[in-house]
Design a protein around this motif. Structure first.
Motif, short mmCIF file in Angstrom:
data_model
loop_
_atom_site.label_atom_id
_atom_site.label_comp_id
_atom_site.label_asym_id
_atom_site.label_seq_id
_atom_site.Cartn_x
_atom_site.Cartn_y
_atom_site.Cartn_z
N PRO A 196 53.87 -87.91 -2.38
CA PRO A 196 52.99 -86.78 -2.03
C PRO A 196 53.70 -85.43 -2.06
CG PRO A 196 52.66 -88.62 -0.52
CD PRO A 196 53.86 -88.95 -1.33
N CYS A 197 54.93 -85.38 -1.55
CA CYS A 197 55.65 -84.10 -1.56
C CYS A 197 55.99 -83.65 -2.97
CB CYS A 197 56.93 -84.22 -0.72
SG CYS A 197 56.63 -84.44 1.05
N LEU A 198 56.34 -84.58 -3.84
CA LEU A 198 56.62 -84.22 -5.23
C LEU A 198 55.36 -83.70 -5.93
CD1 LEU A 198 58.92 -87.15 -6.43
CD2 LEU A 198 59.58 -84.78 -6.02
N LEU A 199 54.23 -84.36 -5.72
CA LEU A 199 52.99 -83.91 -6.34
C LEU A 199 52.62 -82.50 -5.87
CD1 LEU A 199 50.84 -87.18 -6.20
CD2 LEU A 199 52.03 -86.21 -8.17
N LEU A 200 52.74 -82.26 -4.57
CA LEU A 200 52.45 -80.92 -4.05
C LEU A 200 53.40 -79.88 -4.62
CD1 LEU A 200 51.67 -81.73 -0.29
CD2 LEU A 200 50.05 -80.91 -2.02
N GLY A 201 54.68 -80.25 -4.75
CA GLY A 201 55.65 -79.31 -5.30
C GLY A 201 55.33 -78.92 -6.72
N TYR A 202 54.98 -79.88 -7.57
CA TYR A 202 54.65 -79.56 -8.96
C TYR A 202 53.33 -78.80 -9.06
CZ TYR A 202 58.46 -82.43 -10.73
OH TYR A 202 59.70 -82.92 -11.03
N LEU A 203 52.36 -79.15 -8.24
CA LEU A 203 51.09 -78.41 -8.24
C LEU A 203 51.31 -76.95 -7.85
CD1 LEU A 203 48.76 -81.10 -6.59
CD2 LEU A 203 48.58 -80.23 -8.93
N SER A 206 58.92 -69.21 -7.27
CA SER A 206 57.67 -69.45 -6.56
C SER A 206 57.83 -69.50 -5.05
CB SER A 206 57.05 -70.77 -7.04
OG SER A 206 57.88 -71.87 -6.69
N ILE A 207 59.06 -69.37 -4.56
CA ILE A 207 59.30 -69.42 -3.12
C ILE A 207 58.91 -68.07 -2.49
CG2 ILE A 207 61.04 -69.71 -1.32
CD1 ILE A 207 62.65 -71.40 -3.28
N PRO A 208 58.23 -68.05 -1.35
CA PRO A 208 57.94 -66.78 -0.66
C PRO A 208 59.25 -66.05 -0.36
CG PRO A 208 56.69 -68.59 0.30
CD PRO A 208 57.64 -69.20 -0.66
N SER A 209 59.25 -64.74 -0.51
CA SER A 209 60.48 -63.95 -0.38
C SER A 209 61.14 -64.12 0.98
CB SER A 209 60.17 -62.46 -0.63
OG SER A 209 59.16 -62.02 0.28
N GLY A 210 60.36 -64.26 2.03
CA GLY A 210 60.95 -64.38 3.36
C GLY A 210 61.63 -65.72 3.60
N VAL A 256 55.33 -78.02 1.74
CA VAL A 256 54.83 -76.77 2.35
C VAL A 256 54.77 -75.66 1.31
CG1 VAL A 256 55.38 -74.97 4.02
CG2 VAL A 256 55.61 -77.38 4.66
N ILE A 257 55.79 -75.53 0.48
CA ILE A 257 55.78 -74.49 -0.56
C ILE A 257 54.66 -74.75 -1.56
CG2 ILE A 257 57.12 -73.51 -2.48
CD1 ILE A 257 59.63 -74.02 -0.84
N GLY A 258 54.44 -76.03 -1.90
CA GLY A 258 53.35 -76.34 -2.81
C GLY A 258 52.00 -75.96 -2.24
N ILE A 259 51.78 -76.28 -0.97
CA ILE A 259 50.50 -75.90 -0.32
C ILE A 259 50.36 -74.38 -0.26
CG2 ILE A 259 49.23 -75.99 1.85
CD1 ILE A 259 50.47 -78.76 2.32
N TYR A 260 51.46 -73.68 0.04
CA TYR A 260 51.43 -72.22 0.10
C TYR A 260 51.01 -71.63 -1.25
CZ TYR A 260 53.27 -67.44 -0.03
OH TYR A 260 53.41 -66.08 -0.20
N ASN A 261 51.60 -72.13 -2.34
CA ASN A 261 51.26 -71.59 -3.66
C ASN A 261 49.83 -71.93 -4.06
OD1 ASN A 261 53.73 -70.30 -4.28
ND2 ASN A 261 54.66 -72.27 -4.86
N LEU A 262 49.35 -73.12 -3.68
CA LEU A 262 47.96 -73.47 -3.97
C LEU A 262 47.00 -72.55 -3.24
CD1 LEU A 262 48.09 -77.40 -3.89
CD2 LEU A 262 47.69 -75.96 -5.89
N VAL A 305 44.67 -75.50 -10.66
CA VAL A 305 45.55 -76.50 -11.29
C VAL A 305 45.19 -77.92 -10.90
CG1 VAL A 305 47.48 -74.90 -11.53
CG2 VAL A 305 47.22 -76.21 -9.42
N LEU A 306 44.34 -78.11 -9.89
CA LEU A 306 43.95 -79.47 -9.52
C LEU A 306 43.19 -80.17 -10.64
CD1 LEU A 306 42.85 -78.98 -5.79
CD2 LEU A 306 45.01 -79.91 -6.66
N ARG A 307 42.69 -79.38 -11.61
CA ARG A 307 42.01 -79.98 -12.76
C ARG A 307 42.97 -80.83 -13.59
NH1 ARG A 307 38.51 -74.86 -15.21
NH2 ARG A 307 37.43 -74.28 -13.28
N ALA A 308 44.26 -80.61 -13.44
CA ALA A 308 45.25 -81.36 -14.24
C ALA A 308 45.24 -82.84 -13.93
CB ALA A 308 46.65 -80.78 -13.99
N PHE A 309 44.60 -83.26 -12.83
CA PHE A 309 44.50 -84.69 -12.57
C PHE A 309 43.60 -85.39 -13.59
CE2 PHE A 309 46.10 -83.58 -8.33
CZ PHE A 309 47.02 -84.59 -8.16
N SER A 310 42.87 -84.62 -14.37
CA SER A 310 42.09 -85.20 -15.46
C SER A 310 42.98 -85.33 -16.69
CB SER A 310 40.89 -84.29 -15.79
OG SER A 310 40.23 -84.76 -16.96
#
Length: 822
Positions: free
Chosen positions: A359-366, A386-390, A287-293, A300-305
């Motif tokens: 999948p959760c690890l990949l989202l977290g690093y992204l 990178s965590i939302p303040s709330g 969830v945090i990874g999706i929020y930051n994306l 940063v999705l270009r990093a898959f190349s």
């Protein structure tokens, strides 16, 4: 295995025979060396795979596998939660510190630097935890058992690679052995097997690799809790600006003490308790990874190349090379997935990793990379920043729990690995507590637990930051990974027998990748990695000295065993008085009469009317079925009432029997052996009575099993059972009046011997323990004297006695010491 099979067997051959004697006129069943007779071989139809020593050899059940395939849906969900709590805690908390250590030494100048670092992390995650471990290495398990020593056990079972010379051919007939014989078409497998069996250098090299890998696993069990806990509590410096590093260290030490104190409650209880917490943690990562994306963009999705890895090394080759050591931390815990496999099934680990963990690890690093692209200067505590303040404090709380869980991942793996090494004679014996009644692999080793606690606290207090601990972490992880790659390659060639191109691709890709990472970590050896290397070297020396001393002691006992001629001269009374009762003489020899028995004869005023030489032997299989536990042989003539018993255990077997239970099982197996022996003698008598007949039918060619099955011992492959019935009917005509008298005499002799055993059992069972120590000869080298007389003697004096697991009362115990000069 099918109910029947066709294989080559020798007529009237009995494997592992221990018959000696120069006088051919007397038939004496003696305990001696194995012989391979060059007899005529015929292709025959036999029954189920049997153990030629075991008294229940014709009714061997299937192996007891530790699979989880028949569980209900609810049980599978519970198992999945336990899998998260035990196996994936280490790899799941790597986002807490990977970018911090990776980007610590050099500043981030451009956004492409973040993409290059992220691309390295993504492909390291895909190649090592996913491709290497999840898709390949997990399948190299030893009947559900994982870890370095499980790989070594698998190799030793398919080739005689063990240095301890106590293997028997009968071990290969344990139903859980399940060898896959190399096919004639794959000559490389046969050649590798031959080289490995005939080369002492290769055997020693293989053992050194295994001991080094095991040392790294234990070292990993030290540094993992320190790294995980400190990285979690570093988040306090983000949430509370007034918190200093010294306070983080003190809180981490207190948490480690609490963590190791609850380890004794067991994997099932703790794993089920923390499994839901780790599930929430993985969901939080995603969830945090999706929020930051969504907040900072999907650039940063270009990093898959993988081209960004090339750009990263092209712009900053030194920085990129030094960052490899930190990049490896994203794959920490990969070895724990394999080492902790004994607790769970391969399929449950694979599915959980592929569909939830990865999948959760990949989202977290992204998400972290997306944050760094917009905040190039915020490269410390990247995850917490990178965590939302709330949501900071709830996520901090979950991250702390996840870090404590991760600390247990390598601890449980360490317990499992040490238990395997103890069983295979490569580690001093320690007390092992089994924490689950349902699953044999779930154990707790108190001494190792407190040793790991002291080492963790010392490392946290000494280093004081995750950056220096991270360097040591990389050394430990890479050492285990390299050893695993080499051992799995041997298994591919020797056992799996797969295409050589696939083997070379696997070895080249992963060994090359791990050596590249290793070169980067060695570049930071002055920053703290040297401590881990010294720690590993000490552990390696302990295990090697124990294995060397044990091997030397066993070889010496074999050379000094009592001769059968001496036993014959002493007579059935053994030169002393035979008192009623059963004496269980414990020794480590699988063949022959130990020299320590001579000390018993000269020291004690009398010896028991029945003597059983008991050898507790661990064989390279996870589990030995109870029906195949005991192997018996008669020692000396029948009037001596002496037997040899080999009690075989796999390295996952639970040895928690009460001494009375053990005695009952042993006596019952002995009675079955005696009955089987009488049955075989009866068949031999049938053959002798029919020698003058012109019919070429021998009664010894037919063997009737206790379950009623009829087996041929020397005829060509049978097309069906009709010929067997014909042979049996012909055999029935062989009986005459003299033969009936012989059978009656044999039956009375059997009843007398069984009655003798019952009376001896009623008189009591006494455990006769011989403690054999070794000392180096005066003319030995100084190094040998130091190793044998001091180091090995210290380890042997302070290790757990082999009889301790049977809880024998002192009133039933007699001990005699003996020193061998080596």
């Amino acid at each position: 295995m099918d109910s029947t099979e066709s294989r080559w067997a020798a007529r009237d051959e009995e494997e592992d025979s221990e018959e000696e004697g120069d006088d051919s006129s007397r038939r004496m069943s003696l305990d001696s060396e194995e012989e391979e007779d060059n007899l005529e071989q015929r292709l025959i139809r036999t029954g189920p795979r049997i153990d030629s020593f075991d008294v229940e050899a014709l009714e061997v059940p299937g192996a007891h596998r530790n699979d989880f395939e028949d569980f209900s849906l609810g049980r599978q969900i519970v198992l999945a939660l336990q899998t998260l709590g035990v196996v994936f805690g280490d790899v799941g908390t790597s986002p807490l510190y990977t970018f911090d250590v990776m980007l610590n030494k050099y500043p981030l100048v451009e956004k492409e630097d973040v993409l290059g670092a992220l691309s390295l992390v993504l492909y390291t995650l895909i190649l090592i935890p996913l491709v290497k471990y999840t898709l390949v290495v997990l399948w190299a398990n030893d009947d559900g058992e994982g870890g370095t020593f499980a790989l070594y056990s698998l190799i030793c079972r398919n080739a005689k690679a063990s240095l301890l010379p106590n293997q028997l051919r009968s071990d290969a007939r344990i139903s859980s052995f399940r060898l896959k014989v190399p096919s004639a078409e794959l000559e490389r497998s046969l050649k590798l097997k031959e080289y490995l069996e005939n080369s002492l250098t290769l055997k020693k090299l293989l053992l050194i690799l295994v001991l080094f890998g095991t040392s790294m696993v234990i070292a990993d069990g030290v540094v993992t809790p320190a790294m995980s806990v400190m990285s979690a509590f570093n988040g306090l410096k983000v949430g509370i600006s007034s918190v200093e590093q010294d306070e983080v260290v003190m809180i981490s030490i207190a948490s480690l003490i609490v963590l190791f104190s609850v380890q004794r409650f067991g994997t099932s209880k703790v794993g089920l308790a923390v499994g839901p917490a780790l599930f929430i943690w993985f969901c939080s990562l995603g969830v945090i990874g999706i929020y930051n994306l969504l907040k900072y963009g999907t650039y940063v999705l270009r990093a898959f190349s993988p081209v960004y890895i090339y750009y990263f090394f092209e712009r900053n080759p030194t920085q990129a090379w030094m960052s490899l050591g930190g990049c490896l931390l994203c794959a920490t815990g990969s070895e724990a997935m394999f080492a902790d496999l004994c607790y769970f099934s391969v399929r449950s680990v694979q599915l959980t990793f592929v569909f939830l963990v990865l999948p959760c690890l990949l989202l977290g690093y992204l998400g972290q990379a997306a944050f760094l692209v917009e905040n190039l200067t915020e490269k410390q505590q990247v995850f917490f920043s990178s965590i939302p303040s709330g949501a900071f404090w709830p996520v901090f709380f979950i991250a702390t729990i996840a870090a404590l869980i991760a600390s247990r991942a390598m601890t449980t793996a360490t317990f499992s690995c040490i238990k395997q090494s103890i069983a295979l004679g490569c580690f001093p014996r320690l007390k092992i507590v089994h924490t689950s009644r349902k699953f044999m692999g779930q154990i707790y080793i108190p001494v190792i637990n407190w040793f790991l606690l002291v080492s963790c606290v010392a490392s946290v207090a000494t280093f004081g930051s995750i950056y220096e601990i991270g360097n040591a972490y990389g050394i430990a992880e890479l050492g285990v990974m390299i050893m695993t790659t080499i051992l799995v390659t041997i298994i591919m060639l020797l056992i799996w027998q797969i295409n050589i191109i696939f083997v070379l691709c696997f070895l080249t890709l992963f060994l090359g990748l791990e050596l590249l990472f290793f070169s980067s970590v060695l570049g930071s050896v002055v920053d703290g990695s040297w401590v881990m290397l010294v720690f590993t070297a000490v552990l390696f020396l302990i295990m090697y000295i124990w294995n060397y001393g044990s091997k030397l002691k066993y070889e010496t006992e074999v050379k000094q065993k009592l001769s059968m001629d001496l036993m014959t001269e002493l007579g059935c009374n053994l030169g002393t008085i035979r008192a009623p009762g059963i004496g269980l003489v414990y020794n480590e020899l699988v063949k022959g009469i130990p020299a320590i028995f001579g000390h018993f004869l000269t020291t004690l005023p009398a010896i028991h009317s029945m003597i059983i030489f008991v050898c507790i032997k661990y064989v390279p299989v996870p589990v030995v079925p109870q029906t195949e536990r005991f192997l018996f042989r008669r020692v000396c003539p029948k009037s001596y009432h002496m037997f040899r018993c080999i009690a075989r255990y796999g390295y996952k077997d639970v040895r928690k029997e009460h001494h009375q239970t053990f005695e009952q099982l042993l006596i019952e197996s002995l009675e079955k052996y005696i009955r089987r022996e009488a049955q075989e003698r009866s068949l031999e008598s049938d053959e002798d009575a029919d020698t003058d007949s012109e019919k070429e039918v021998s009664c010894s060619n037919i063997l009737v099993a206790p379950n009623g099955s009829v087996y041929s011992l020397g005829v060509p492959l049978l097309p069906g059972y009709s010929s067997i019935g014909k042979t049996v009917s012909e055999v029935g005509t062989c009986f005459d009046e003299p033969l009936n008298e012989v059978v009656a005499d044999a039956q009375r002799s059997l009843e007398r011997e069984l009655s003798f055993i019952h009376k001896a059992k009623e008189s009591g069972v006494v455990y006769l323990l011989g403690h054999g120590d070794i000392r180096a000869r005066k003319e030995s080298w100084f190094i040998k004297k130091l190793v044998i007389n001091y180091l090995y003697a210290f380890l042997r004096k302070n290790c757990r006695r082999g009889i301790a697991s049977l809880s024998v009362p002192h009133t039933n115990l007699m001990q005699v010491g003996m020193t061998y000069m080596v």
